[in-house]
Design a protein around this motif. Structure first.
Motif, PDB file in Angstrom:
ATOM      1  N   VAL A   8      -2.014 -50.409  -9.658  1.00 58.06           N
ATOM      2  CA  VAL A   8      -1.687 -51.620  -9.003  1.00 58.06           C
ATOM      3  C   VAL A   8      -0.169 -52.063  -9.284  1.00 58.06           C
ATOM      4  CG1 VAL A   8      -1.995 -54.140  -9.194  1.00 58.06           C
ATOM      5  CG2 VAL A   8      -4.114 -52.712  -9.328  1.00 58.06           C
ATOM      6  N   THR A   9       0.288 -52.403  -8.101  1.00 54.51           N
ATOM      7  CA  THR A   9       1.919 -52.773  -8.212  1.00 54.51           C
ATOM      8  C   THR A   9       2.212 -54.314  -8.018  1.00 54.51           C
ATOM      9  OG1 THR A   9       2.709 -52.215  -5.738  1.00 54.51           O
ATOM     10  CG2 THR A   9       2.734 -50.675  -7.438  1.00 54.51           C
ATOM     11  N   CYS A  10       3.291 -54.964  -8.724  1.00 55.28           N
ATOM     12  CA  CYS A  10       3.357 -56.166  -8.578  1.00 55.28           C
ATOM     13  C   CYS A  10       4.915 -56.414  -8.611  1.00 55.28           C
ATOM     14  CB  CYS A  10       2.677 -57.062  -9.735  1.00 55.28           C
ATOM     15  SG  CYS A  10       2.992 -58.701  -9.812  1.00 55.28           S
ATOM     16  N   VAL A  11       5.659 -56.462  -7.721  1.00 56.93           N
ATOM     17  CA  VAL A  11       6.977 -56.524  -7.540  1.00 56.93           C
ATOM     18  C   VAL A  11       7.545 -57.799  -7.077  1.00 56.93           C
ATOM     19  CG1 VAL A  11       9.031 -55.334  -6.602  1.00 56.93           C
ATOM     20  CG2 VAL A  11       7.099 -53.895  -7.097  1.00 56.93           C
ATOM     21  N   ASP A  12       8.317 -58.415  -7.876  1.00 57.41           N
ATOM     22  CA  ASP A  12       8.880 -59.846  -7.613  1.00 57.41           C
ATOM     23  C   ASP A  12       8.084 -60.878  -7.429  1.00 57.41           C
ATOM     24  OD1 ASP A  12      11.477 -58.404  -8.077  1.00 57.41           O
ATOM     25  OD2 ASP A  12      11.834 -58.273  -5.871  1.00 57.41           O
ATOM     26  N   VAL A  13       6.890 -60.683  -8.195  1.00 51.64           N
ATOM     27  CA  VAL A  13       5.948 -61.797  -8.102  1.00 51.64           C
ATOM     28  C   VAL A  13       5.746 -62.601  -9.401  1.00 51.64           C
ATOM     29  CG1 VAL A  13       3.385 -62.045  -7.818  1.00 51.64           C
ATOM     30  CG2 VAL A  13       4.532 -60.478  -6.470  1.00 51.64           C
ATOM     31  N   ILE A  14       5.516 -61.853 -10.542  1.00 46.62           N
ATOM     32  CA  ILE A  14       5.495 -62.712 -11.754  1.00 46.62           C
ATOM     33  C   ILE A  14       6.133 -63.755 -12.176  1.00 46.62           C
ATOM     34  CG2 ILE A  14       6.561 -61.018 -13.289  1.00 46.62           C
ATOM     35  CD1 ILE A  14       3.945 -61.219 -15.199  1.00 46.62           C
ATOM     36  N   GLU A  15       7.360 -63.538 -11.748  1.00 48.01           N
ATOM     37  CA  GLU A  15       8.449 -64.806 -11.947  1.00 48.01           C
ATOM     38  C   GLU A  15       8.148 -66.144 -11.236  1.00 48.01           C
ATOM     39  OE1 GLU A  15      10.553 -62.120  -8.906  1.00 48.01           O
ATOM     40  OE2 GLU A  15       9.182 -61.682 -10.896  1.00 48.01           O
ATOM     41  N   ALA A  57      14.439 -72.964  -9.989  1.00 51.70           N
ATOM     42  CA  ALA A  57      14.376 -71.820  -9.006  1.00 51.70           C
ATOM     43  C   ALA A  57      13.975 -70.435  -9.748  1.00 51.70           C
ATOM     44  CB  ALA A  57      16.076 -71.485  -8.521  1.00 51.70           C
ATOM     45  N   PRO A  58      12.993 -69.781  -9.345  1.00 53.82           N
ATOM     46  CA  PRO A  58      12.760 -68.412 -10.064  1.00 53.82           C
ATOM     47  C   PRO A  58      13.820 -67.298 -10.025  1.00 53.82           C
ATOM     48  CG  PRO A  58      11.012 -69.114  -8.562  1.00 53.82           C
ATOM     49  CD  PRO A  58      12.269 -70.061  -8.238  1.00 53.82           C
ATOM     50  N   ALA A  59      14.029 -66.724 -11.486  1.00 56.63           N
ATOM     51  CA  ALA A  59      15.076 -65.844 -11.460  1.00 56.63           C
ATOM     52  C   ALA A  59      14.613 -64.615 -12.397  1.00 56.63           C
ATOM     53  CB  ALA A  59      16.473 -66.536 -11.828  1.00 56.63           C
ATOM     54  N   GLY A  60      13.408 -64.141 -12.063  1.00 59.25           N
ATOM     55  CA  GLY A  60      13.124 -63.156 -13.066  1.00 59.25           C
ATOM     56  C   GLY A  60      12.633 -63.436 -14.217  1.00 59.25           C
ATOM     57  N   VAL A  61      12.408 -62.325 -15.186  1.00 58.49           N
ATOM     58  CA  VAL A  61      11.742 -62.804 -16.549  1.00 58.49           C
ATOM     59  C   VAL A  61      12.709 -61.953 -17.463  1.00 58.49           C
ATOM     60  CG1 VAL A  61       9.899 -62.289 -18.150  1.00 58.49           C
ATOM     61  CG2 VAL A  61       9.629 -62.889 -15.634  1.00 58.49           C
ATOM     62  N   GLU A  62      13.227 -62.630 -18.437  1.00 58.11           N
ATOM     63  CA  GLU A  62      14.039 -61.872 -19.536  1.00 58.11           C
ATOM     64  C   GLU A  62      13.090 -61.098 -20.212  1.00 58.11           C
ATOM     65  OE1 GLU A  62      14.451 -62.469 -22.904  1.00 58.11           O
ATOM     66  OE2 GLU A  62      12.652 -63.885 -22.934  1.00 58.11           O
ATOM     67  N   LEU A  63      13.712 -59.999 -20.839  1.00 62.60           N
ATOM     68  CA  LEU A  63      13.240 -58.784 -21.457  1.00 62.60           C
ATOM     69  C   LEU A  63      12.390 -59.221 -22.552  1.00 62.60           C
ATOM     70  CD1 LEU A  63      12.820 -55.709 -21.954  1.00 62.60           C
ATOM     71  CD2 LEU A  63      15.000 -55.670 -23.018  1.00 62.60           C
ATOM     72  N   GLN A  64      12.777 -60.130 -23.687  1.00 60.14           N
ATOM     73  CA  GLN A  64      11.967 -60.355 -24.600  1.00 60.14           C
ATOM     74  C   GLN A  64      10.822 -61.195 -24.229  1.00 60.14           C
ATOM     75  OE1 GLN A  64      15.480 -60.638 -24.729  1.00 60.14           O
ATOM     76  NE2 GLN A  64      15.684 -58.965 -25.829  1.00 60.14           N
ATOM     77  N   GLY A  65      10.959 -62.071 -23.314  1.00 64.38           N
ATOM     78  CA  GLY A  65       9.925 -62.868 -22.936  1.00 64.38           C
ATOM     79  C   GLY A  65       8.873 -61.965 -22.227  1.00 64.38           C
ATOM     80  N   ALA A  66       9.243 -61.039 -21.333  1.00 68.37           N
ATOM     81  CA  ALA A  66       8.348 -60.149 -20.617  1.00 68.37           C
ATOM     82  C   ALA A  66       7.821 -59.274 -21.705  1.00 68.37           C
ATOM     83  CB  ALA A  66       9.096 -59.294 -19.693  1.00 68.37           C
ATOM     84  N   GLY A  67       8.255 -59.017 -22.714  1.00 70.11           N
ATOM     85  CA  GLY A  67       7.616 -58.132 -24.021  1.00 70.11           C
ATOM     86  C   GLY A  67       6.742 -58.907 -24.471  1.00 70.11           C
ATOM     87  N   ARG A  68       7.060 -60.061 -24.749  1.00 73.77           N
ATOM     88  CA  ARG A  68       5.758 -60.914 -25.510  1.00 73.77           C
ATOM     89  C   ARG A  68       4.679 -61.264 -24.630  1.00 73.77           C
ATOM     90  NH1 ARG A  68      10.636 -63.750 -26.738  1.00 73.77           N
ATOM     91  NH2 ARG A  68      10.132 -65.345 -25.188  1.00 73.77           N
ATOM     92  N   ILE A  69       4.972 -61.583 -23.453  1.00 75.63           N
ATOM     93  CA  ILE A  69       3.850 -61.992 -22.581  1.00 75.63           C
ATOM     94  C   ILE A  69       2.741 -60.592 -22.200  1.00 75.63           C
ATOM     95  CG2 ILE A  69       3.271 -62.279 -19.955  1.00 75.63           C
ATOM     96  CD1 ILE A  69       5.905 -63.987 -19.868  1.00 75.63           C
ATOM     97  N   LEU A  70       3.703 -59.437 -22.107  1.00 77.88           N
ATOM     98  CA  LEU A  70       3.035 -57.876 -21.657  1.00 77.88           C
ATOM     99  C   LEU A  70       1.909 -57.625 -22.832  1.00 77.88           C
ATOM    100  CD1 LEU A  70       5.194 -56.551 -19.311  1.00 77.88           C
ATOM    101  CD2 LEU A  70       3.228 -58.018 -18.607  1.00 77.88           C
ATOM    102  N   ARG A  71       2.684 -57.498 -24.003  1.00 78.78           N
ATOM    103  CA  ARG A  71       2.074 -57.128 -25.147  1.00 78.78           C
ATOM    104  C   ARG A  71       0.760 -57.893 -25.531  1.00 78.78           C
ATOM    105  NH1 ARG A  71       7.613 -56.275 -26.888  1.00 78.78           N
ATOM    106  NH2 ARG A  71       7.609 -58.576 -27.942  1.00 78.78           N
TER     107      ARG A  71
END
Length: 113
Positions: A8-15, A57-71
Protein backbone atom coordinates in the motif's frame (compact mmCIF):
# COMPACT_ATOMS: atom_id res chain seq x y z
CA UNK A 1 -10.51 -7.24 3.83
CA UNK A 2 -7.37 -7.91 5.86
CA UNK A 3 -4.18 -8.32 3.83
CA UNK A 4 -5.92 -7.50 0.56
CA UNK A 5 -2.90 -5.78 -1.05
CA UNK A 6 0.78 -6.73 -1.18
CA UNK A 7 1.95 -3.11 -0.94
CA UNK A 8 0.00 0.00 0.00
CA UNK A 9 1.43 3.40 -0.94
CA UNK A 10 0.50 6.65 0.71
CA UNK A 11 2.22 9.65 -0.86
CA UNK A 12 1.61 13.22 0.32
CA UNK A 13 -1.46 12.20 2.34
CA UNK A 14 -0.49 11.63 5.99
CA UNK A 15 0.27 15.32 6.51
CA UNK A 16 -3.42 16.03 5.82
CA UNK A 17 -4.82 13.42 8.23
CA UNK A 18 -6.06 14.42 11.69
CA UNK A 19 -6.20 10.92 13.22
CA UNK A 20 -2.75 9.51 12.38
CA UNK A 21 -3.10 6.37 14.48
CA UNK A 22 -6.40 5.16 13.03
CA UNK A 23 -5.18 5.95 9.51
CA UNK A 24 -1.90 4.03 9.85
CA UNK A 25 -3.67 1.09 11.52
CA UNK A 26 -6.07 0.81 8.59
CA UNK A 27 -3.27 0.93 6.01
CA UNK A 28 -1.40 -1.81 7.87
CA UNK A 29 -4.57 -3.89 8.14
CA UNK A 30 -5.02 -4.07 4.36
CA UNK A 31 -1.31 -4.55 3.52
CA UNK A 32 0.37 -7.94 3.33
CA UNK A 33 4.02 -6.87 2.91
CA UNK A 34 4.59 -3.12 3.17
CA UNK A 35 3.02 0.29 3.65
CA UNK A 36 5.17 2.92 1.96
CA UNK A 37 4.73 6.56 2.92
CA UNK A 38 6.05 9.67 1.24
CA UNK A 39 5.82 13.07 2.89
CA UNK A 40 7.70 16.34 2.70
CA UNK A 41 10.21 16.84 5.52
CA UNK A 42 8.91 19.65 7.73
CA UNK A 43 11.50 21.64 9.65
CA UNK A 44 11.32 21.38 13.45
CA UNK A 45 10.61 25.07 13.99
CA UNK A 46 7.24 24.63 12.24
CA UNK A 47 6.23 21.52 14.21
CA UNK A 48 4.43 21.01 17.54
CA UNK A 49 5.65 18.28 19.93
CA UNK A 50 2.77 15.99 18.85
CA UNK A 51 4.07 16.12 15.23
CA UNK A 52 1.25 18.36 14.00
CA UNK A 53 2.10 21.55 12.10
CA UNK A 54 2.10 24.89 13.93
CA UNK A 55 0.43 26.48 10.92
CA UNK A 56 -2.87 25.58 9.32
CA UNK A 57 -1.23 24.84 5.98
CA UNK A 58 -0.06 21.21 5.81
CA UNK A 59 3.66 21.09 5.15
CA UNK A 60 4.76 17.53 5.66
CA UNK A 61 5.78 15.72 8.82
CA UNK A 62 9.12 16.26 10.48
CA UNK A 63 11.40 13.26 10.98
CA UNK A 64 11.17 12.85 14.77
CA UNK A 65 7.38 13.23 14.73
CA UNK A 66 7.04 10.74 11.90
CA UNK A 67 9.22 8.28 13.78
CA UNK A 68 7.13 8.60 16.95
CA UNK A 69 3.89 8.12 15.05
CA UNK A 70 5.03 5.15 12.97
CA UNK A 71 6.87 3.27 15.76
CA UNK A 72 3.53 3.00 17.59
CA UNK A 73 2.31 0.80 14.72
CA UNK A 74 5.21 -1.25 13.37
CA UNK A 75 8.33 -2.71 14.89
CA UNK A 76 10.14 -2.73 11.53
CA UNK A 77 10.45 0.51 9.55
CA UNK A 78 12.76 0.80 6.54
CA UNK A 79 13.68 4.49 6.22
CA UNK A 80 14.70 6.21 2.98
CA UNK A 81 15.29 9.92 2.40
CA UNK A 82 15.19 12.08 -0.72
CA UNK A 83 17.91 14.72 -0.47
CA UNK A 84 18.93 17.74 -2.54
CA UNK A 85 18.01 21.28 -3.42
CA UNK A 86 14.40 22.01 -4.40
CA UNK A 87 15.41 22.25 -8.05
CA UNK A 88 17.50 19.03 -7.88
CA UNK A 89 19.49 16.97 -8.47
CA UNK A 90 18.26 14.49 -5.84
CA UNK A 91 19.86 11.55 -4.09
CA UNK A 92 18.33 8.75 -2.04
CA UNK A 93 19.89 7.74 1.28
CA UNK A 94 19.19 5.55 4.31
CA UNK A 95 20.06 8.42 6.67
CA UNK A 96 18.76 12.00 6.65
CA UNK A 97 21.00 14.90 5.66
CA UNK A 98 20.76 18.66 6.04
CA UNK A 99 19.18 18.73 2.57
CA UNK A 100 16.52 16.04 3.16
CA UNK A 101 13.40 17.07 1.27
CA UNK A 102 11.19 13.99 1.69
CA UNK A 103 10.76 11.16 4.16
CA UNK A 104 9.97 7.76 2.67
CA UNK A 105 9.44 5.19 5.43
CA UNK A 106 8.21 1.67 4.61
CA UNK A 107 6.40 -0.15 7.42
CA UNK A 108 6.37 -3.91 7.61
CA UNK A 109 3.04 -5.19 8.99
CA UNK A 110 3.22 -7.65 11.86
CA UNK A 111 2.73 -11.22 10.65
CA UNK A 112 -0.84 -12.42 10.92
CA UNK A 113 -1.74 -16.05 11.46
Amino acid sequence: MTGAFDVVTCVDVIEHVERYDAFVDELLRVAKRRVVFGTPNRRAEFTNPDARPRTTAPAGVELQGAGRILRRHASQIDWHFVNGAWEGPFTISRTPTDSTQSLVPALVPERRE
